[in-house]
Design an enzyme around this catalytic site. Structure first.
Site, mmCIF file in Angstrom:
data_model
loop_
_atom_site.group_PDB
_atom_site.id
_atom_site.type_symbol
_atom_site.label_atom_id
_atom_site.label_comp_id
_atom_site.label_asym_id
_atom_site.label_seq_id
_atom_site.Cartn_x
_atom_site.Cartn_y
_atom_site.Cartn_z
ATOM 1 N N LYS A 96 62.803 62.602 10.902
ATOM 2 C CA LYS A 96 61.958 62.777 12.087
ATOM 3 C C LYS A 96 61.851 64.272 12.464
ATOM 4 O O LYS A 96 60.766 64.799 12.681
ATOM 5 C CB LYS A 96 62.533 61.979 13.271
ATOM 6 C CG LYS A 96 61.602 61.962 14.456
ATOM 7 C CD LYS A 96 62.211 61.280 15.650
ATOM 8 C CE LYS A 96 63.077 62.257 16.406
ATOM 9 N NZ LYS A 96 63.704 61.718 17.594
ATOM 10 N N ASP A 102 59.273 58.324 16.654
ATOM 11 C CA ASP A 102 60.357 58.357 17.633
ATOM 12 C C ASP A 102 60.328 57.042 18.411
ATOM 13 O O ASP A 102 59.600 56.109 18.042
ATOM 14 C CB ASP A 102 60.228 59.590 18.548
ATOM 15 C CG ASP A 102 59.059 59.472 19.509
ATOM 16 O OD1 ASP A 102 58.256 58.513 19.382
ATOM 17 O OD2 ASP A 102 58.945 60.321 20.405
#
Ligand code: SF4
Length: 203
Positions: free
Chosen positions: A111, A130
Site C-alpha cells: 500500500k 486502504d
C-alpha cells in the site's frame, strides 16, 4: 468515477510532501493515524530532517521524541531510521521507483509503495487499497474480497490503468466525507444511484 470527479474535483493525496522521500516518510507514519495528525508532525519533522542520510544517522530516542504525537511512535521511529539506512546503503539516499525495491524497505508494504509510486512518481503500478477503498468497494459491489491484495487485483480489472491513482483518491475522499464506516450519508450521496447498498447500511 465521472460523478465522483464532479463531487471532488480537488481529490488528491492529503498527506503534505514536497518530494518522494517526504511522501515515503509521511506514508509510513500514517499507519493507524489520520493524515491530519501526520501533517501536524511532519510540518516540524521535515524542517529538521531533509535527507535520508539525516534520518539514517539520527539518535533513536531523539527521533522518537520528534514523533511522539503520533500513534505507535516508537515502532515508527525505528522503521523510519532503518528504512532510511537502507535507502542510503542500497539507493544512494534516493527513493527507488519500483514496487520490488520499495517493498524491500523497512516499514514499506504494497500500500505504501503504491502511494509513493502513484503520487510522487506518477507511476500507476498498482491501486492503493486502504480501509476506505476496501469498505467502498464492498458497498458499491465492486469486489466481495476481504484481503487488500485480492481487492486490488479485482479493481485492476475494472479501472483503466492511467486512472488507478485518481480512482483511489476519489474513493478515499468519498469515504472520508460521505460513505463513513458508521452511518454513511446515503441521502446526500452523489453516487447513490449506482450503489447497491444505498440506504441499506446499518448505522
Ligand atoms: S449510497 Fe451510501 S453506501 Fe452507497 S456509496 Fe453512497 S454513502 Fe456509501
Amino acid at each position: 468515477m465521472r460523478e465522483l470527479r464532479i463531487a471532488y474535483p480537488a481529490a488528491r493525496c492529503e498527506l503534505n510532501f514536497r518530494d518522494p522521500l517526504e511522501l515515503l516518510i509521511a506514508t509510513i507514519l500514517s499507519a493507524q493515524c489520520t493524515d491530519k495528525q501526520v501533517n501536524i508532525v511532519t510540518a516540524d519533522l521535515f524542517k529538521k530532517y531533509r535527507k535520508a542520510e539525516e534520518y539514517a544517522g539520527a539518535d533513536l530516542s531523539q527521533l522518537e521524541q520528534d514523533l511522539r504525537r503520533i500513534g505507535l511512535f516508537r515502532n515508527k521511529a525505528k522503521s523510519l531510521r532503518t528504512c532510511c539506512r537502507q535507502l542510503v546503503e542500497r539507493h544512494g539516499g534516493l527513493v527507488p521507483r519500483t514496487m520490488d525495491e520499495l517493498i524491500q524497505l523497512a516499514g514499506v508494504g504494497r500500500k505504501t509503495a503504491n502511494v509513493v509510486l502513484g503520487n510522487a512518481f506518477q507511476i500507476n503500478e498498482g491501486i492503493v487499497v486502504d480501509t476506505h477503498v476496501a469498505r467502498l468497494c464492498r458497498r458499491l459491489g465492486l469486489s466481495r474480497e476481504e484481503s487488500p491484495e485480492k481487492i486490488e487485483r479485482a479493481l485492476q480489472n475494472l479501472v483503466p490503468q492511467n486512472e488507478w491513482a485518481s480512482f483511489s483518491h476519489l474513493l478515499i475522499w468519498h469515504g472520508r466525507r460521505r460513505c463513513f464506516a458508521r452511518g454513511p450519508d446515503c441521502l446526500r450521496c452523489e453516487i447513490s444511484a449506482h450503489c447497491p447498498s444505498a440506504g441499506k447500511v446499518s448505522a
